[in-house]
Design a protein around this motif. Structure first.
Motif, PDB file in Angstrom:
ATOM      1  N   LYS A 297       0.820  -1.219   0.000  1.00  0.00           N
ATOM      2  CA  LYS A 297       0.000   0.000   0.000  1.00  0.00           C
ATOM      3  C   LYS A 297       0.852   1.266   0.000  1.00  0.00           C
ATOM      4  CE  LYS A 297      -4.095  -2.016   2.201  1.00  0.00           C
ATOM      5  NZ  LYS A 297      -5.039  -1.911   3.327  1.00  0.00           N
ATOM      6  N   LYS A 301      -0.655   3.597  -3.633  1.00  0.00           N
ATOM      7  CA  LYS A 301      -1.363   4.432  -2.661  1.00  0.00           C
ATOM      8  C   LYS A 301      -2.866   4.491  -2.927  1.00  0.00           C
ATOM      9  CE  LYS A 301       2.702   7.341  -1.863  1.00  0.00           C
ATOM     10  NZ  LYS A 301       3.095   6.598  -0.671  1.00  0.00           N
ATOM     11  N   ASP A 302      -3.289   4.233  -4.165  1.00  0.00           N
ATOM     12  CA  ASP A 302      -4.724   4.283  -4.465  1.00  0.00           C
ATOM     13  C   ASP A 302      -5.382   2.907  -4.337  1.00  0.00           C
ATOM     14  OD1 ASP A 302      -3.420   3.110  -6.546  1.00  0.00           O
ATOM     15  OD2 ASP A 302      -4.525   4.160  -8.142  1.00  0.00           O
ATOM     16  N   LEU A 303      -4.643   1.948  -3.767  1.00  0.00           N
ATOM     17  CA  LEU A 303      -5.208   0.597  -3.622  1.00  0.00           C
ATOM     18  C   LEU A 303      -6.258   0.586  -2.516  1.00  0.00           C
ATOM     19  CD1 LEU A 303      -4.929  -2.402  -4.540  1.00  0.00           C
ATOM     20  CD2 LEU A 303      -3.332  -2.697  -2.625  1.00  0.00           C
ATOM     21  N   SER A 304      -7.471   0.223  -2.870  1.00  0.00           N
ATOM     22  CA  SER A 304      -8.557   0.191  -1.884  1.00  0.00           C
ATOM     23  C   SER A 304      -9.028  -1.231  -1.590  1.00  0.00           C
ATOM     24  CB  SER A 304      -9.745   1.036  -2.373  1.00  0.00           C
ATOM     25  OG  SER A 304     -10.212   0.551  -3.626  1.00  0.00           O
ATOM     26  N   ARG A 305      -8.751  -2.130  -2.500  1.00  0.00           N
ATOM     27  CA  ARG A 305      -9.197  -3.510  -2.307  1.00  0.00           C
ATOM     28  C   ARG A 305      -7.985  -4.434  -2.395  1.00  0.00           C
ATOM     29  NH1 ARG A 305     -13.731  -4.132  -6.828  1.00  0.00           N
ATOM     30  NH2 ARG A 305     -14.027  -6.148  -5.762  1.00  0.00           N
ATOM     31  N   THR A 306      -7.959  -5.422  -1.541  1.00  0.00           N
ATOM     32  CA  THR A 306      -6.810  -6.325  -1.497  1.00  0.00           C
ATOM     33  C   THR A 306      -7.212  -7.776  -1.744  1.00  0.00           C
ATOM     34  OG1 THR A 306      -7.054  -6.547   0.902  1.00  0.00           O
ATOM     35  CG2 THR A 306      -5.560  -4.829   0.095  1.00  0.00           C
ATOM     36  N   THR A 371       0.109  -8.673   1.114  1.00  0.00           N
ATOM     37  CA  THR A 371       0.157  -7.210   1.075  1.00  0.00           C
ATOM     38  C   THR A 371       1.482  -6.641   1.573  1.00  0.00           C
ATOM     39  OG1 THR A 371      -0.862  -7.042   3.261  1.00  0.00           O
ATOM     40  CG2 THR A 371      -2.334  -7.042   1.344  1.00  0.00           C
TER      41      THR A 371
END
Length: 486
Positions: A297, A301-306, A371
């Protein structure tokens, strides 16, 4: 040792060194007959063989392997009085005006009552009171004087017997009359010295051999090994190691005005050229830094779903890594261009890396879990960088890289299993041996030798490439690359 030499001093010393090759005779005798008055020794044979091996294996000492001879018991000719004199005559006969003659003797020395001369004891000595069965140091000097060689050096590692309360002191006094050659002598009594860095050798020679291999920076002056710098180092080291031992050990140096340089270690230790391999040893060199933990992350930085797979996240992180590191890479470019005076077009940041003359620095992301992962810094260089004196340390400083692994891509393949004896002879403890791969340890460093690659792990490379190289790092690197010498 002296912090350094002026350029004029260095040039003068190197002119002496460049006069010609070293021709070496190493004599070691353990097998004395106690009935003739001389007790056997235990390390002299190995001392002489180790001395000869240094001159065969270390190109900086400037000897051709065919011009190095070891005269020891159990290997061909017995080192009798006649054979020692014959070997000295052959050494002189084979020498030229530009050569350096080096004679090493490990064994027993003797003095006779009422005789001021110093004698070396051959293996066939039959009496302790008959000079006719001994080899006088005056004879050695006389024989060497018949050579046109520019420089002559005699190194003695002897246990002294003879009349009087202080045979060692009397022996040293007798050496002062021998002004025709450079003379470095270590003399001791029969009392054992319990401390030694290597019990396979006498104390003096155990300290001498690493210095000859360039593994002791304190023995060098301006990266040159000279007879005076060697004597100064050995004197201090012998005092440290002998400690409170009962043996009386003394070092003596006679230094003519034209004392030769023994070796030039000013070239980069890891350079193919330093091992006289015509630059064909390495295709490339790769250095790897210690991985730095990072969250995916931090990069995305724009990752919202993993819920994506680990491999997909790793792929995306590497695609975005250049943008994430852009500011850092820009500063790297500026430091490199300023330090090495390169044109702006010669140093460029592209993706997650920087390209510069004969090299490329890159960073990649490796996932260790879904992650989280690590950033791995890699530096790929052409061999020319290892020939650039003093530049490797500056390069690592500009990159702020602390590499703990170096990998040499070998241009010509080797057979790892056949290298085991040479690795062990250089102090490596072999931990795994297969036909295609050998692993070994030397202190904290791990060596991995494959058919087309040599890798060293946990070697302090920043300290190795520093202006004043770390002694232990130098010793380990020399022991690794010795497998390719000779």
């Amino acid at each position: 040792m002296a912090a350094g030499l002026s350029q004029r001093q260095r040039d003068a010393l190197l002119r002496q060194f460049a006069l010609g090759r070293a021709r070496v005779l190493a004599i070691g005798i353990d097998d004395y007959d106690p009935d003739c008055g001389f007790a056997p020794r235990t390390t002299s044979r190995k001392d002489a063989l180790g001395f000869a091996d240094c001159f065969r294996d270390i190109p900086q000492l400037g000897a051709d392997a065919g011009a190095v001879r070891a005269l020891v018991p159990g290997r061909g000719t017995m080192p009798s009085r006649g054979e020692i004199v014959k070997a000295l005559r052959e050494l002189v006969k084979s020498s030229g005006a530009g050569d350096r003659l080096i004679v090493y003797f490990s064994g027993r020395a003797h003095r006779l009552a009422g005789d001021p001369a110093a004698y070396l004891v051959p293996q066939d000595a039959f009496a302790s009171d008959d000079p006719g069965c001994l080899v006088s140091l005056a004879l050695v000097e006389q024989l060497l004087a018949g050579s046109p060689a520019a420089h002559k050096l005699v190194i003695l590692d002897v246990c002294v017997t003879g009349p009087g309360p202080s045979p060692v002191t009397d022996f040293e006094d007798s050496l002062r009359d021998h002004a025709g050659v450079a003379l470095l002598a270590s003399s001791t009594t029969d009392a054992p010295i319990t401390n030694s860095p290597n019990p396979q050798h006498s104390l003096f020679t155990a300290l001498l051999l690493p210095a000859l291999r360039g593994e002791e920076p304190e023995a060098l002056t301006g990266r040159l090994l000279t007879v005076p710098s060697l004597h100064e180092f050995l004197s201090a080291a012998v005092r440290r190691w002998s400690g409170s031992a009962r043996s009386v050990q003394r070092l003596f140096l006679h230094e003519p005005a034209d004392t030769p340089v023994l070796a030039d270690f000013s070239g980069p230790l890891l350079s193919p050229g330093a091992f006289e391999l015509d630059g064909r040893l390495f295709d490339s060199v790769e250095l790897t830094g210690d991985p730095r933990p990072v969250s995916v992350k931090e990069i995305l930085k724009d990752l919202s779903r993993t819920h994506y797979s680990q491999s997909y996240l790793e792929q995306r992180a590497n695609a975005a890594l250049g943008e994430h590191l852009a500011e850092d890479l820009g500063r790297v470019v500026s430091r490199l261009r300023t330090r090495f005076k390169w044109a702006s077009s010669a140093v460029t940041a592209e993706g997650a890396g920087v390209t510069f003359p004969d090299g490329h620095y890159t960073v990649r992301y490796e996932a260790t879990e879904k992650t989280r992962g690590v950033l791995v810094e890699e530096l790929a260089l052409q061999p020319a960088w290892l020939d650039a004196q003093g530049q490797m340390g500056a390069l690592l400083e500009c990159l702020q890289l602390e590499p703990d692994r170096i990998r040499f891509a070998l241009r010509r393949g080797c057979e790892p299993a056949r290298c085991v004896p040479k690795l062990e002879a250089s102090g490596w403890q072999v931990t795994s041996e297969l036909a295609h791969k050998v692993e070994a340890e030397h202190g904290d460093c791990t060596l991995i030798l494959e058919k087309h690659a040599l890798t060293l792990v946990d070697l302090p490379l920043r300290r190795l490439f520093a202006e004043a190289p770390d002694r232990d790092a130098v010793r380990t690197a020399a022991a690794a690359l010795a497998v390719f010498s000779g």
